[in-house]
Design a protein around this motif. Structure first.
Motif, PDB file in Angstrom:
ATOM      1  N   ILE A  23      33.613  20.368 -15.318  1.00 42.97           N
ATOM      2  CA  ILE A  23      33.305  20.072 -13.908  1.00 42.97           C
ATOM      3  C   ILE A  23      33.055  18.580 -13.713  1.00 42.97           C
ATOM      4  CG2 ILE A  23      31.591  20.420 -12.086  1.00 42.97           C
ATOM      5  CD1 ILE A  23      31.236  23.287 -13.178  1.00 42.97           C
ATOM      6  N   THR A  24      32.332  17.967 -14.642  1.00 42.14           N
ATOM      7  CA  THR A  24      32.072  16.532 -14.557  1.00 42.14           C
ATOM      8  C   THR A  24      33.371  15.747 -14.616  1.00 42.14           C
ATOM      9  OG1 THR A  24      29.915  16.819 -15.633  1.00 42.14           O
ATOM     10  CG2 THR A  24      30.822  14.596 -15.581  1.00 42.14           C
ATOM     11  N   ALA A  25      34.257  16.141 -15.519  1.00 37.05           N
ATOM     12  CA  ALA A  25      35.555  15.468 -15.645  1.00 37.05           C
ATOM     13  C   ALA A  25      36.363  15.598 -14.355  1.00 37.05           C
ATOM     14  CB  ALA A  25      36.340  16.053 -16.820  1.00 37.05           C
ATOM     15  N   TYR A  26      36.302  16.765 -13.727  1.00 37.12           N
ATOM     16  CA  TYR A  26      37.030  16.989 -12.467  1.00 37.12           C
ATOM     17  C   TYR A  26      36.547  16.031 -11.379  1.00 37.12           C
ATOM     18  CZ  TYR A  26      38.138  19.079  -7.965  1.00 37.12           C
ATOM     19  OH  TYR A  26      38.546  19.263  -6.666  1.00 37.12           O
ATOM     20  N   PHE A  27      35.224  15.912 -11.229  1.00 42.57           N
ATOM     21  CA  PHE A  27      34.679  15.051 -10.168  1.00 42.57           C
ATOM     22  C   PHE A  27      34.912  13.569 -10.465  1.00 42.57           C
ATOM     23  CE2 PHE A  27      32.264  18.852  -8.880  1.00 42.57           C
ATOM     24  CZ  PHE A  27      32.510  18.805  -7.510  1.00 42.57           C
ATOM     25  N   ILE A  28      34.893  13.192 -11.738  1.00 44.14           N
ATOM     26  CA  ILE A  28      35.194  11.802 -12.076  1.00 44.14           C
ATOM     27  C   ILE A  28      36.636  11.472 -11.700  1.00 44.14           C
ATOM     28  CG2 ILE A  28      35.513  10.179 -13.996  1.00 44.14           C
ATOM     29  CD1 ILE A  28      33.136  11.555 -15.367  1.00 44.14           C
ATOM     30  N   HIS A  29      37.547  12.387 -12.014  1.00 43.47           N
ATOM     31  CA  HIS A  29      38.950  12.180 -11.667  1.00 43.47           C
ATOM     32  C   HIS A  29      39.138  12.105 -10.161  1.00 43.47           C
ATOM     33  CE1 HIS A  29      43.214  13.249 -11.015  1.00 43.47           C
ATOM     34  NE2 HIS A  29      43.398  12.551 -12.128  1.00 43.47           N
ATOM     35  N   LYS A  30      38.394  12.925  -9.447  1.00 42.39           N
ATOM     36  CA  LYS A  30      38.503  12.961  -7.986  1.00 42.39           C
ATOM     37  C   LYS A  30      37.939  11.706  -7.339  1.00 42.39           C
ATOM     38  CE  LYS A  30      37.288  15.845  -3.972  1.00 42.39           C
ATOM     39  NZ  LYS A  30      36.627  17.096  -3.531  1.00 42.39           N
ATOM     40  N   LYS A  31      36.803  11.222  -7.849  1.00 40.24           N
ATOM     41  CA  LYS A  31      36.116  10.092  -7.211  1.00 40.24           C
ATOM     42  C   LYS A  31      36.515   8.732  -7.768  1.00 40.24           C
ATOM     43  CE  LYS A  31      31.994  12.706  -5.819  1.00 40.24           C
ATOM     44  NZ  LYS A  31      32.060  12.394  -4.381  1.00 40.24           N
ATOM     45  N   LEU A  32      36.824   8.678  -9.060  1.00 38.43           N
ATOM     46  CA  LEU A  32      37.129   7.395  -9.697  1.00 38.43           C
ATOM     47  C   LEU A  32      38.562   7.283 -10.186  1.00 38.43           C
ATOM     48  CD1 LEU A  32      33.868   6.921 -11.815  1.00 38.43           C
ATOM     49  CD2 LEU A  32      34.385   5.950  -9.574  1.00 38.43           C
ATOM     50  N   GLY A  33      39.270   8.420 -10.238  1.00 37.36           N
ATOM     51  CA  GLY A  33      40.645   8.397 -10.726  1.00 37.36           C
ATOM     52  C   GLY A  33      40.716   8.444 -12.241  1.00 37.36           C
ATOM     53  N   SER A  34      41.877   8.111 -12.764  1.00 38.37           N
ATOM     54  CA  SER A  34      42.091   8.113 -14.215  1.00 38.37           C
ATOM     55  C   SER A  34      41.908   6.694 -14.763  1.00 38.37           C
ATOM     56  CB  SER A  34      43.490   8.622 -14.530  1.00 38.37           C
ATOM     57  OG  SER A  34      43.622   9.969 -14.140  1.00 38.37           O
ATOM     58  N   PRO A  35      41.525   6.583 -16.038  1.00 36.75           N
ATOM     59  CA  PRO A  35      41.188   7.654 -16.972  1.00 36.75           C
ATOM     60  C   PRO A  35      39.794   8.212 -16.713  1.00 36.75           C
ATOM     61  CG  PRO A  35      40.859   5.559 -18.024  1.00 36.75           C
ATOM     62  CD  PRO A  35      41.428   5.260 -16.664  1.00 36.75           C
ATOM     63  N   VAL A  36      39.572   9.425 -17.166  1.00 33.84           N
ATOM     64  CA  VAL A  36      38.266  10.059 -16.998  1.00 33.84           C
ATOM     65  C   VAL A  36      37.281   9.545 -18.048  1.00 33.84           C
ATOM     66  CG1 VAL A  36      37.052  12.256 -17.203  1.00 33.84           C
ATOM     67  CG2 VAL A  36      39.160  12.119 -15.878  1.00 33.84           C
ATOM     68  N   LEU A  37      37.812   9.224 -19.222  1.00 32.01           N
ATOM     69  CA  LEU A  37      36.967   8.784 -20.328  1.00 32.01           C
ATOM     70  C   LEU A  37      36.947   7.266 -20.451  1.00 32.01           C
ATOM     71  CD1 LEU A  37      37.939  11.353 -23.111  1.00 32.01           C
ATOM     72  CD2 LEU A  37      35.890  11.380 -21.674  1.00 32.01           C
ATOM     73  N   PHE A  38      35.799   6.761 -20.833  1.00 26.80           N
ATOM     74  CA  PHE A  38      35.631   5.345 -21.145  1.00 26.80           C
ATOM     75  C   PHE A  38      35.578   5.233 -22.655  1.00 26.80           C
ATOM     76  CE2 PHE A  38      32.516   2.042 -22.344  1.00 26.80           C
ATOM     77  CZ  PHE A  38      33.166   0.916 -21.864  1.00 26.80           C
ATOM     78  N   ARG A  39      36.402   4.377 -23.218  1.00 26.54           N
ATOM     79  CA  ARG A  39      36.448   4.185 -24.666  1.00 26.54           C
ATOM     80  C   ARG A  39      36.145   2.727 -24.990  1.00 26.54           C
ATOM     81  NH1 ARG A  39      39.537   8.473 -27.020  1.00 26.54           N
ATOM     82  NH2 ARG A  39      40.457   9.815 -25.410  1.00 26.54           N
ATOM     83  N   GLN A  40      35.306   2.518 -25.978  1.00 27.95           N
ATOM     84  CA  GLN A  40      34.971   1.150 -26.372  1.00 27.95           C
ATOM     85  C   GLN A  40      34.555   1.131 -27.838  1.00 27.95           C
ATOM     86  OE1 GLN A  40      31.417  -0.896 -24.685  1.00 27.95           O
ATOM     87  NE2 GLN A  40      32.880  -2.436 -23.958  1.00 27.95           N
ATOM     88  N   VAL A  41      34.979   0.089 -28.538  1.00 29.76           N
ATOM     89  CA  VAL A  41      34.614  -0.057 -29.947  1.00 29.76           C
ATOM     90  C   VAL A  41      33.169  -0.529 -30.027  1.00 29.76           C
ATOM     91  CG1 VAL A  41      35.077  -1.276 -32.107  1.00 29.76           C
ATOM     92  CG2 VAL A  41      36.985  -0.527 -30.655  1.00 29.76           C
ATOM     93  N   ARG A  42      32.373   0.192 -30.800  1.00 31.25           N
ATOM     94  CA  ARG A  42      30.962  -0.142 -30.983  1.00 31.25           C
ATOM     95  C   ARG A  42      30.649  -0.157 -32.483  1.00 31.25           C
ATOM     96  NH1 ARG A  42      27.721   0.904 -26.228  1.00 31.25           N
ATOM     97  NH2 ARG A  42      29.089   0.396 -24.469  1.00 31.25           N
ATOM     98  N   PRO A  43      29.584  -0.828 -32.897  1.00 33.37           N
ATOM     99  CA  PRO A  43      29.207  -0.827 -34.310  1.00 33.37           C
ATOM    100  C   PRO A  43      28.450   0.442 -34.694  1.00 33.37           C
ATOM    101  CG  PRO A  43      27.730  -2.246 -33.073  1.00 33.37           C
ATOM    102  CD  PRO A  43      28.756  -1.740 -32.098  1.00 33.37           C
ATOM    103  N   GLY A  44      28.848   1.038 -35.792  1.00 32.03           N
ATOM    104  CA  GLY A  44      28.197   2.245 -36.269  1.00 32.03           C
ATOM    105  C   GLY A  44      27.341   1.969 -37.495  1.00 32.03           C
ATOM    106  N   LEU A  45      27.308   2.921 -38.406  1.00 30.21           N
ATOM    107  CA  LEU A  45      26.532   2.792 -39.635  1.00 30.21           C
ATOM    108  C   LEU A  45      26.973   1.548 -40.402  1.00 30.21           C
ATOM    109  CD1 LEU A  45      24.468   4.116 -41.587  1.00 30.21           C
ATOM    110  CD2 LEU A  45      26.401   5.343 -42.617  1.00 30.21           C
ATOM    111  N   LYS A  46      25.996   0.703 -40.775  1.00 33.54           N
ATOM    112  CA  LYS A  46      26.249  -0.561 -41.469  1.00 33.54           C
ATOM    113  C   LYS A  46      27.119  -1.513 -40.659  1.00 33.54           C
ATOM    114  CE  LYS A  46      23.879   0.862 -44.993  1.00 33.54           C
ATOM    115  NZ  LYS A  46      22.502   0.332 -45.205  1.00 33.54           N
ATOM    116  N   GLY A  47      27.182  -1.285 -39.341  1.00 31.89           N
ATOM    117  CA  GLY A  47      27.960  -2.160 -38.473  1.00 31.89           C
ATOM    118  C   GLY A  47      29.444  -1.859 -38.448  1.00 31.89           C
ATOM    119  N   LYS A  48      29.873  -0.772 -39.118  1.00 33.04           N
ATOM    120  CA  LYS A  48      31.287  -0.427 -39.152  1.00 33.04           C
ATOM    121  C   LYS A  48      31.759  -0.011 -37.759  1.00 33.04           C
ATOM    122  CE  LYS A  48      34.589   2.733 -41.324  1.00 33.04           C
ATOM    123  NZ  LYS A  48      34.754   3.869 -42.273  1.00 33.04           N
ATOM    124  N   PRO A  49      32.856  -0.584 -37.260  1.00 31.37           N
ATOM    125  CA  PRO A  49      33.322  -0.272 -35.901  1.00 31.37           C
ATOM    126  C   PRO A  49      33.843   1.162 -35.773  1.00 31.37           C
ATOM    127  CG  PRO A  49      34.270  -2.341 -36.708  1.00 31.37           C
ATOM    128  CD  PRO A  49      33.657  -1.641 -37.886  1.00 31.37           C
TER     129      PRO A  49
END
Length: 197
Positions: A23-49
């Protein structure tokens, strides 16, 4: 035990919350369009991307020269609502299942922050980043960077399964009580510029 707990809990959450996610994905697509998902490289364990995924909360808005407008101008009231309810974090359960993140741990920030941490602050990367964490239940966006990092390092030194369960419970409680979820956009989007070493 922590990793096993993450796998079981994130799997169950993805199944049980699948209607909410859809349902959340549906409303995001309706109100903000595509893409529904935001993807970004972040540092993980020991700073590994790793590639972190969240629900998109900003619109694609540009100035007359085609450059993206500041984040504060692209974040819509609908996007703020997603953030205040933490619905934008639901896709992160997939990151947990994959092993990039944990349910509980220091929040994954931006890659460009890595060289800005002092020695103590960098210890936040000694564990997997989390969907929620000790800093999030102790002020979230109402506290400054230095205080957040102190909470993160405290968690690294005191982590346990019981503490994780407590943090998860308090996270859900605070979301429903709307504690520490109303905040100024400019404060949330402020960039970390480093501290005196």
């Amino acid at each position: 035990m922590k990793r096993l707990f993450d796998i079981i809990a994130s799997s169950l959450a993805l199944i049980l919350l699948s209607p909410v996610i859809a349902i959340t994905a549906y409303f995001i697509h309706k109100k903000l369009g595509s893409p529904v998902l935001f993807r970004q490289v972040r540092p993980g364990l020991k700073g590994k991307p790793f590639e972190m995924i969240k629900f998109r909360t900003m619109k694609d808005a540009v100035d007359k020269n085609g450059h993206s407008l500041p984040d504060s101008e692209r974040l819509t009231p609908f996007g703020m609502k997603l953030r205040s309810t933490s619905l934008d974090e639901l896709p992160g359960l997939w990151n947990v299942l994959k092993g990039d993140m944990s349910l509980v741990g220091p929040r994954p920030l931006l890659m460009q922050y890595l060289p800005l941490y002092n020695q103590d602050q960098s210890r936040r990367h000694d564990v997997r980043p989390g969907v929620t964490g000790w800093a999030q239940i102790n002020g979230r966006n109402a506290i400054g960077w230095n205080e957040k990092f102190k909470f993160d390092v405290w968690y690294v030194d005191n982590q346990s399964l019981l503490l994780d369960i407590k943090i998860l419970y308090l996270t859900v409680f605070k979301i429903f009580k709307k504690e520490n979820v109303e905040h100024d956009v400019a404060e949330e989007l402020a960039r970390f510029k480093g501290t005196d070493l």
